[in-house]
Scaffold this motif. Structure first.
Motif, PDB file in Angstrom:
ATOM      1  N   SER A 124       4.328  -6.437   0.145  1.00 47.50           N
ATOM      2  CA  SER A 124       3.085  -5.479   0.087  1.00 47.50           C
ATOM      3  C   SER A 124       2.294  -5.387   1.408  1.00 47.50           C
ATOM      4  O   SER A 124       1.879  -6.379   2.121  1.00 47.50           O
ATOM      5  CB  SER A 124       1.965  -6.063  -0.893  1.00 47.50           C
ATOM      6  OG  SER A 124       2.709  -6.146  -2.319  1.00 47.50           O
ATOM      7  N   ALA A 125       2.442  -4.100   1.913  1.00 44.69           N
ATOM      8  CA  ALA A 125       1.849  -3.818   3.231  1.00 44.69           C
ATOM      9  C   ALA A 125       0.409  -3.705   3.079  1.00 44.69           C
ATOM     10  O   ALA A 125      -0.203  -3.413   2.205  1.00 44.69           O
ATOM     11  CB  ALA A 125       2.201  -2.593   3.966  1.00 44.69           C
ATOM     12  N   PRO A 126      -0.617  -4.065   4.368  1.00 48.19           N
ATOM     13  CA  PRO A 126      -0.112  -4.783   5.403  1.00 48.19           C
ATOM     14  C   PRO A 126       0.393  -6.095   5.529  1.00 48.19           C
ATOM     15  O   PRO A 126      -0.305  -7.047   4.467  1.00 48.19           O
ATOM     16  CB  PRO A 126      -1.368  -4.521   6.338  1.00 48.19           C
ATOM     17  CG  PRO A 126      -2.550  -4.626   5.452  1.00 48.19           C
ATOM     18  CD  PRO A 126      -1.890  -4.201   4.105  1.00 48.19           C
ATOM     19  N   LEU A 127       1.194  -6.738   6.290  1.00 51.35           N
ATOM     20  CA  LEU A 127       1.695  -7.919   6.228  1.00 51.35           C
ATOM     21  C   LEU A 127       2.142  -8.297   7.425  1.00 51.35           C
ATOM     22  O   LEU A 127       2.869  -7.888   8.364  1.00 51.35           O
ATOM     23  CB  LEU A 127       2.965  -8.075   5.225  1.00 51.35           C
ATOM     24  CG  LEU A 127       3.440  -9.601   4.987  1.00 51.35           C
ATOM     25  CD1 LEU A 127       2.721 -10.482   4.304  1.00 51.35           C
ATOM     26  CD2 LEU A 127       4.914  -9.506   4.512  1.00 51.35           C
ATOM     27  N   VAL A 128       1.714  -9.632   8.197  1.00 50.25           N
ATOM     28  CA  VAL A 128       2.310 -10.041   9.328  1.00 50.25           C
ATOM     29  C   VAL A 128       3.640 -10.797   8.785  1.00 50.25           C
ATOM     30  O   VAL A 128       3.666 -11.739   7.830  1.00 50.25           O
ATOM     31  CB  VAL A 128       1.249 -11.392   9.757  1.00 50.25           C
ATOM     32  CG1 VAL A 128       2.160 -11.921  10.931  1.00 50.25           C
ATOM     33  CG2 VAL A 128       0.005 -10.631  10.325  1.00 50.25           C
ATOM     34  N   VAL A 129       4.870 -10.648   9.507  1.00 50.83           N
ATOM     35  CA  VAL A 129       6.129 -10.882   8.982  1.00 50.83           C
ATOM     36  C   VAL A 129       6.310 -12.197   9.920  1.00 50.83           C
ATOM     37  O   VAL A 129       5.688 -12.731  10.568  1.00 50.83           O
ATOM     38  CB  VAL A 129       7.089  -9.653   9.280  1.00 50.83           C
ATOM     39  CG1 VAL A 129       6.530  -8.550   8.324  1.00 50.83           C
ATOM     40  CG2 VAL A 129       7.063  -9.204  10.731  1.00 50.83           C
ATOM     41  N   GLY A 130       7.622 -12.652   9.396  1.00 51.81           N
ATOM     42  CA  GLY A 130       8.202 -13.695  10.133  1.00 51.81           C
ATOM     43  C   GLY A 130       8.032 -15.087   9.635  1.00 51.81           C
ATOM     44  O   GLY A 130       6.867 -15.463   8.961  1.00 51.81           O
TER      45      GLY A 130
ATOM     46  N   LYS B 250       2.237  -0.369   7.385  1.00 50.96           N
ATOM     47  CA  LYS B 250       2.538   0.530   6.078  1.00 50.96           C
ATOM     48  C   LYS B 250       3.743   0.508   5.345  1.00 50.96           C
ATOM     49  O   LYS B 250       4.598  -0.083   5.708  1.00 50.96           O
ATOM     50  CB  LYS B 250       2.204   1.931   6.850  1.00 50.96           C
ATOM     51  CG  LYS B 250       0.830   2.453   7.173  1.00 50.96           C
ATOM     52  CD  LYS B 250       0.503   3.839   7.601  1.00 50.96           C
ATOM     53  CE  LYS B 250      -0.499   3.783   8.420  1.00 50.96           C
ATOM     54  NZ  LYS B 250      -0.769   5.200   9.146  1.00 50.96           N
ATOM     55  N   ALA B 251       3.750   1.259   4.187  1.00 50.14           N
ATOM     56  CA  ALA B 251       5.108   1.224   3.146  1.00 50.14           C
ATOM     57  C   ALA B 251       5.978   2.316   3.864  1.00 50.14           C
ATOM     58  O   ALA B 251       6.067   3.278   3.343  1.00 50.14           O
ATOM     59  CB  ALA B 251       4.704   1.398   1.931  1.00 50.14           C
ATOM     60  N   GLU B 252       6.407   1.756   5.094  1.00 48.62           N
ATOM     61  CA  GLU B 252       7.465   2.906   5.675  1.00 48.62           C
ATOM     62  C   GLU B 252       8.376   2.203   6.807  1.00 48.62           C
ATOM     63  O   GLU B 252       7.907   0.927   6.905  1.00 48.62           O
ATOM     64  CB  GLU B 252       6.721   3.956   6.285  1.00 48.62           C
ATOM     65  CG  GLU B 252       5.775   3.365   7.597  1.00 48.62           C
ATOM     66  CD  GLU B 252       4.734   4.368   7.923  1.00 48.62           C
ATOM     67  OE1 GLU B 252       4.545   5.615   7.372  1.00 48.62           O
ATOM     68  OE2 GLU B 252       4.202   4.347   9.203  1.00 48.62           O
ATOM     69  N   PRO B 253       9.405   2.581   7.228  1.00 49.47           N
ATOM     70  CA  PRO B 253      10.203   1.692   8.458  1.00 49.47           C
ATOM     71  C   PRO B 253       9.400   1.380   9.395  1.00 49.47           C
ATOM     72  O   PRO B 253       8.415   2.234   9.949  1.00 49.47           O
ATOM     73  CB  PRO B 253      11.323   2.651   8.558  1.00 49.47           C
ATOM     74  CG  PRO B 253      11.450   3.697   7.296  1.00 49.47           C
ATOM     75  CD  PRO B 253       9.996   3.884   6.825  1.00 49.47           C
TER      76      PRO B 253
ATOM     77  N   ARG C  63      11.761  -4.507   8.416  1.00 53.18           N
ATOM     78  CA  ARG C  63      11.541  -3.363   9.408  1.00 53.18           C
ATOM     79  C   ARG C  63      12.264  -2.124   8.960  1.00 53.18           C
ATOM     80  O   ARG C  63      11.612  -0.947   9.071  1.00 53.18           O
ATOM     81  CB  ARG C  63      11.973  -3.981  10.671  1.00 53.18           C
ATOM     82  CG  ARG C  63      11.994  -2.818  11.653  1.00 53.18           C
ATOM     83  CD  ARG C  63      12.645  -3.065  13.083  1.00 53.18           C
ATOM     84  NE  ARG C  63      14.151  -3.001  13.300  1.00 53.18           N
ATOM     85  CZ  ARG C  63      14.390  -2.659  14.446  1.00 53.18           C
ATOM     86  NH1 ARG C  63      13.808  -2.121  15.330  1.00 53.18           N
ATOM     87  NH2 ARG C  63      15.791  -2.337  14.603  1.00 53.18           N
ATOM     88  N   ALA C  64      13.455  -2.242   8.453  1.00 50.11           N
ATOM     89  CA  ALA C  64      14.144  -1.143   7.958  1.00 50.11           C
ATOM     90  C   ALA C  64      13.536  -0.634   6.721  1.00 50.11           C
ATOM     91  O   ALA C  64      13.769   0.906   6.146  1.00 50.11           O
ATOM     92  CB  ALA C  64      15.361  -1.445   7.374  1.00 50.11           C
ATOM     93  N   TRP C  65      12.898  -1.260   5.872  1.00 54.24           N
ATOM     94  CA  TRP C  65      11.854  -0.819   4.480  1.00 54.24           C
ATOM     95  C   TRP C  65      12.923  -0.266   3.532  1.00 54.24           C
ATOM     96  O   TRP C  65      12.845   0.702   3.007  1.00 54.24           O
ATOM     97  CB  TRP C  65      10.951   0.385   4.885  1.00 54.24           C
ATOM     98  CG  TRP C  65       9.919   0.623   3.697  1.00 54.24           C
ATOM     99  CD1 TRP C  65       9.735   1.483   2.908  1.00 54.24           C
ATOM    100  CD2 TRP C  65       9.022  -0.641   3.420  1.00 54.24           C
ATOM    101  NE1 TRP C  65       8.832   1.220   2.155  1.00 54.24           N
ATOM    102  CE2 TRP C  65       8.311  -0.121   2.358  1.00 54.24           C
ATOM    103  CE3 TRP C  65       8.821  -2.096   3.679  1.00 54.24           C
ATOM    104  CZ2 TRP C  65       7.354  -0.921   1.513  1.00 54.24           C
ATOM    105  CZ3 TRP C  65       7.923  -2.895   2.903  1.00 54.24           C
ATOM    106  CH2 TRP C  65       7.316  -2.079   1.862  1.00 54.24           C
ATOM    107  N   ASP C  66      13.978  -1.101   3.376  1.00 51.87           N
ATOM    108  CA  ASP C  66      15.114  -0.914   2.386  1.00 51.87           C
ATOM    109  C   ASP C  66      14.715  -1.017   0.888  1.00 51.87           C
ATOM    110  O   ASP C  66      13.469  -1.765   0.577  1.00 51.87           O
ATOM    111  CB  ASP C  66      16.595  -1.568   2.871  1.00 51.87           C
ATOM    112  CG  ASP C  66      16.199  -3.110   2.831  1.00 51.87           C
ATOM    113  OD1 ASP C  66      15.409  -3.657   2.117  1.00 51.87           O
ATOM    114  OD2 ASP C  66      17.013  -3.795   3.169  1.00 51.87           O
TER     115      ASP C  66
END
Length: 342
Positions: free
Chosen positions: A56-62, A8-11, A45-48
């Motif tokens: 754009s969430a949802p997203l698999v990161v890395g 989600k669009a949050e930390p 992760r910090a959602w700065d």
């Protein structure tokens, strides 16, 4: 499969079940073995402010990883099942002027793995075969997992000739540390690195710098005097994105000095352009890696004995990702690795 997701669009991030990627005719499917945590992942992760604009969430990161190929698409010829591979995380259009000229690292339509599309913090990742680097000689899995940032370091450090030169590196984060090791290996006379973290400066001494300077306590000019440098540094590698670091670098360059700038500032800042002009200083911006010249150089440097082991300071199971991210965000260590097999 399990994956680390910005749900989600949050930390925060969540380890959750997601569908396994489906490959196309020109793609490969890779079973991920280990991944490296990047500053980009910390921002997400910090959602700065940057993450809110870029993700754009949802997203698999890395995007830093090493893995084993388990499936190849119909049109893939040069990558085979069982190959140990890392991946170039910049996916390019292949059609623009720079791509057609072989300058893919300059593509204006680049999409980032784990930023613009699902990434590698997962049990499996799919990539175009043209973005896969096959490790043809043995390589430590921790080092193979960080070929992406290692490539940033190599691209930056080898932008200008280093043999016999005095090199100043501002920022002893993981990429700065790797750049210092490369500069020393490539024949620099003196390699000076600056930071405000004593822990990271201690790591810099392990990779063989001439002087690790805490700029909260001493100036770069003090470092010059300690080494007996009378005309300033020949080559500067700016790795911090810190305005003061860039200004101090410019102030301590020799006439005709050359600066490669990888550090990404968070906002605009002033520099002494009169000094740059009258000292005839060259400044080159660096973003990512040259595809695939930098990757070739990385493999050759490792074959030639370059030791990056001191740069890896944290190893965690992917299940313990919260502790791993906290370690990486502390600003005191080097690269942090997640093991996807445990």
């Amino acid at each position: 499969m399990k994956a680390l997701v910005k749900e989600k669009a949050e930390p925060g991030l969540r380890l959750m079940e997601v569908p396994e990627p489906v490959i196309g005719p020109g793609d490969v499917l890779i079973k991920v073995l280990r991944t490296g945590i990047c500053g980009t992942d910390l921002h997400i992760r910090a959602w700065d402010g940057w993450a809110q604009q870029a993700i754009s969430a949802p997203l698999v990161v890395g995007h830093e990883f090493v893995g084993e190929v388990v499936e190849t698409g119909r049109d893939v010829a040069d990558v085979t099942v069982g190959d140990l591979v890392s991946g170039e995380g910049h996916l390019v259009c292949g059609k623009c002027r720079n791509c057609l000229a072989g300058r893919r690292h300059l593509c204006r339509a680049t999409v980032g793995l784990g930023v613009g599309r699902d990434g590698a913090f997962a049990e499996y990742v799919a990539l175009p075969a043209s973005n896969v680097w096959v490790h043809r000689v043995p390589v430590d899995l921790d080092i193979a997992a960080i070929f992406d940032p290692f490539g940033n370091a190599v691209h930056t450090a080898l932008s200008f000739p280093l043999v016999g030169e005095d090199v100043l590196i501002t920022g002893a984060g993981p990429i700065g540390l790797m750049a210092a090791a490369v500069a020393r290996h490539a024949g620099a006379r003196n390699v000076v690195i600056t930071d405000v973290s004593d822990e990271r400066l201690a790591l810099a001494r392990k990779v063989g710098v001439s002087l690790a300077l805490n700029v909260a306590e001493s100036t770069i000019a003090d470092g010059q005097r300690e080494l007996g440098l009378r005309e300033g540094f020949d080559v500067g590698l700016e790795m911090s994105g810190n305005p003061r670091a860039m200004r101090d670098m410019v102030a301590n360059m020799t006439h005709g000095g050359k600066i490669a700038m990888l550090g990404l500032p968070s906002e605009e800042f002033a520099v002494d352009w009169a000094r740059i002009v009258t000292s005839m200083i060259t400044i080159k911006g660096i973003y990512g890696r040259e595809m695939f010249e930098t990757w070739y150089a990385m493999s050759v440097l490792l074959e030639g004995g370059l030791d990056l082991a001191p740069v890896v300071t944290g190893r965690y199971s992917h299940r313990d990702f919260q502790s791993a991210f906290d370690d990486a965000a502390s600003g005191r260590g080097g690269k942090v690795i997640l093991d996807w097999t445990s």
